[in-house]
Design a protein around this motif. Structure first.
Motif, PDB file in Angstrom:
ATOM      1  N   GLN A 151      -6.774  -7.636  -4.936  1.00 46.71           N
ATOM      2  CA  GLN A 151      -6.365  -6.258  -4.699  1.00 46.71           C
ATOM      3  C   GLN A 151      -5.127  -6.220  -3.807  1.00 46.71           C
ATOM      4  N   CYS A 152      -4.418  -5.109  -3.888  1.00 45.81           N
ATOM      5  CA  CYS A 152      -3.266  -4.841  -3.020  1.00 45.81           C
ATOM      6  C   CYS A 152      -3.479  -3.448  -2.455  1.00 45.81           C
ATOM      7  N   ARG A 153      -3.286  -3.306  -1.145  1.00 53.14           N
ATOM      8  CA  ARG A 153      -3.525  -2.005  -0.515  1.00 53.14           C
ATOM      9  C   ARG A 153      -2.448  -1.735   0.540  1.00 53.14           C
ATOM     10  N   PRO A 154      -1.870  -0.533   0.565  1.00 58.87           N
ATOM     11  CA  PRO A 154      -0.928  -0.194   1.626  1.00 58.87           C
ATOM     12  C   PRO A 154      -1.658   0.006   2.958  1.00 58.87           C
ATOM     13  N   GLY A 155      -0.929  -0.134   4.019  1.00 61.09           N
ATOM     14  CA  GLY A 155      -1.456   0.146   5.350  1.00 61.09           C
ATOM     15  C   GLY A 155      -0.306   0.348   6.306  1.00 61.09           C
ATOM     16  N   GLY A 156      -0.617   0.748   7.518  1.00 63.96           N
ATOM     17  CA  GLY A 156       0.424   0.952   8.507  1.00 63.96           C
ATOM     18  C   GLY A 156      -0.105   0.775   9.915  1.00 63.96           C
ATOM     19  N   LEU A 157       0.811   0.547  10.832  1.00 62.25           N
ATOM     20  CA  LEU A 157       0.498   0.532  12.256  1.00 62.25           C
ATOM     21  C   LEU A 157       1.221   1.711  12.875  1.00 62.25           C
ATOM     22  N   LEU A 158       0.478   2.571  13.555  1.00 63.81           N
ATOM     23  CA  LEU A 158       1.043   3.776  14.134  1.00 63.81           C
ATOM     24  C   LEU A 158       1.299   3.608  15.623  1.00 63.81           C
ATOM     25  N   THR A 159       2.164   4.461  16.145  1.00 62.90           N
ATOM     26  CA  THR A 159       2.300   4.604  17.586  1.00 62.90           C
ATOM     27  C   THR A 159       1.139   5.469  18.076  1.00 62.90           C
ATOM     28  N   PRO A 160       0.876   5.505  19.387  1.00 60.25           N
ATOM     29  CA  PRO A 160      -0.184   6.389  19.884  1.00 60.25           C
ATOM     30  C   PRO A 160       0.064   7.861  19.542  1.00 60.25           C
TER      31      PRO A 160
END
Length: 272
Positions: A43-52
């Motif tokens: 599988q391939c899945r998008p994701g992200g790291l956010l700021t607070p």
């Protein structure tokens, strides 16, 4: 007659980062937007790291391989992402590495170890490996389908993940529990205040360049973030587009703005 093997391209300006070890998934699960615990091999899945504050520090495509999670990330964001993840690692048994010997690969056909890009359905398959047959940008395909990309359409800490449709592509695990910046984006969804979306714009002639305002009558409803040929991507205020009685324009040229049903505003959640 033998069928020729599908062309496998290297995606330029992409870097492969790995998070590996017995606690790699647990580390990612508590800091990134996507649900990594349910990501399976193939599988391939998008994701992200956010700021607070809930803005995107970086986003990526994820692949799983046993105790290793591979992140396909914009090259310009790779160093900063690795440093941020290392800050959150604490004593977790996980190693974060930028893999300069590997490349982000794509093809219009399945290939060994690939998975469909969930932003583009079955039209593009993504994977990780040695260099491809050639280096070919995905810009044309992505812009045609209204897919915004870090480094081209937005930069670090400039947008909320919903501005660039990360939630629609499966990149936010709304039910997985807390992650960095979760309170801000969850409140936007709960209150029905997601007003901006990245949308596909089409023109009869050449699309205006990035940075061109999009207007409807006297109202500015957004801005073009990238363009190619007759197509562009614009970050558009949905409420202003809905209220407009005149045809949207950019640089004096009429444009058609596609708003898929899954990008239309949600109603506020009912209070219990």
């Amino acid at each position: 007659m033998n069928t020729p093997a599908p062309a496998i391209h290297t995606a330029p300006a992409r870097t492969i980062l790995s998070v590996s070890g017995p606690e790699a998934r647990a580390l990612l699960q508590r800091v990134i937007t996507a649900d990594i615990e349910t990501l399976e091999a193939g599988q391939c899945r998008p994701g992200g790291l956010l700021t607070p504050q809930g803005k995107l520090a970086a986003d990526f495509l994820m692949f799983a391989d046993g105790e290793t999670v591979w992140l396909d990330v914009a090259g310009a964001a790779a160093d900063a992402l690795a440093k941020r993840l290392s800050m959150f690692k604490l004593r977790a048994k996980a190693e974060i590495v930028i893999n300069t010997d590997l490349a982000a690969l794509w093809s219009e056909h399945p290939f060994e170890g690939s998975a469909p890009d969930p932003r583009l359905g079955e039209g593009v398959h993504r994977g990780i490996g040695n260099r491809g047959d050639d280096a070919v940008s995905l810009d044309t395909i992505e812009i045609l389908h209204g897919i915004p990309v870090f480094g081209r359409d937005y930069g670090e800490s400039e947008v909320f993940p919903t501005d660039v449709n990360l939630d629609v592509y499966g990149g936010i695990g709304w039910k997985k529990g807390c992650f960095i910046g979760q309170e801000v984006v969850s409140r936007m969804k709960r209150r029905g205040t997601i007003r901006k979306r990245s949308l596909s714009l089409s023109f009869s002639g050449e699309a205006p360049a990035a940075g061109t305002p999009v207007t409807a009558g006297s109202s500015t409803i957004g801005e073009i973030t990238s363009s190619h040929g007759h197509h562009a991507i614009g970050l558009i205020r949905l409420d202003r587009l809905e209220a407009a009685s005149e045809t949207p324009q950019a640089n004096g040229h009429d444009c058609r703005i596609a708003v898929p049903d899954n990008l239309r505003p949600d109603a506020p959640a009912e209070k219990v």
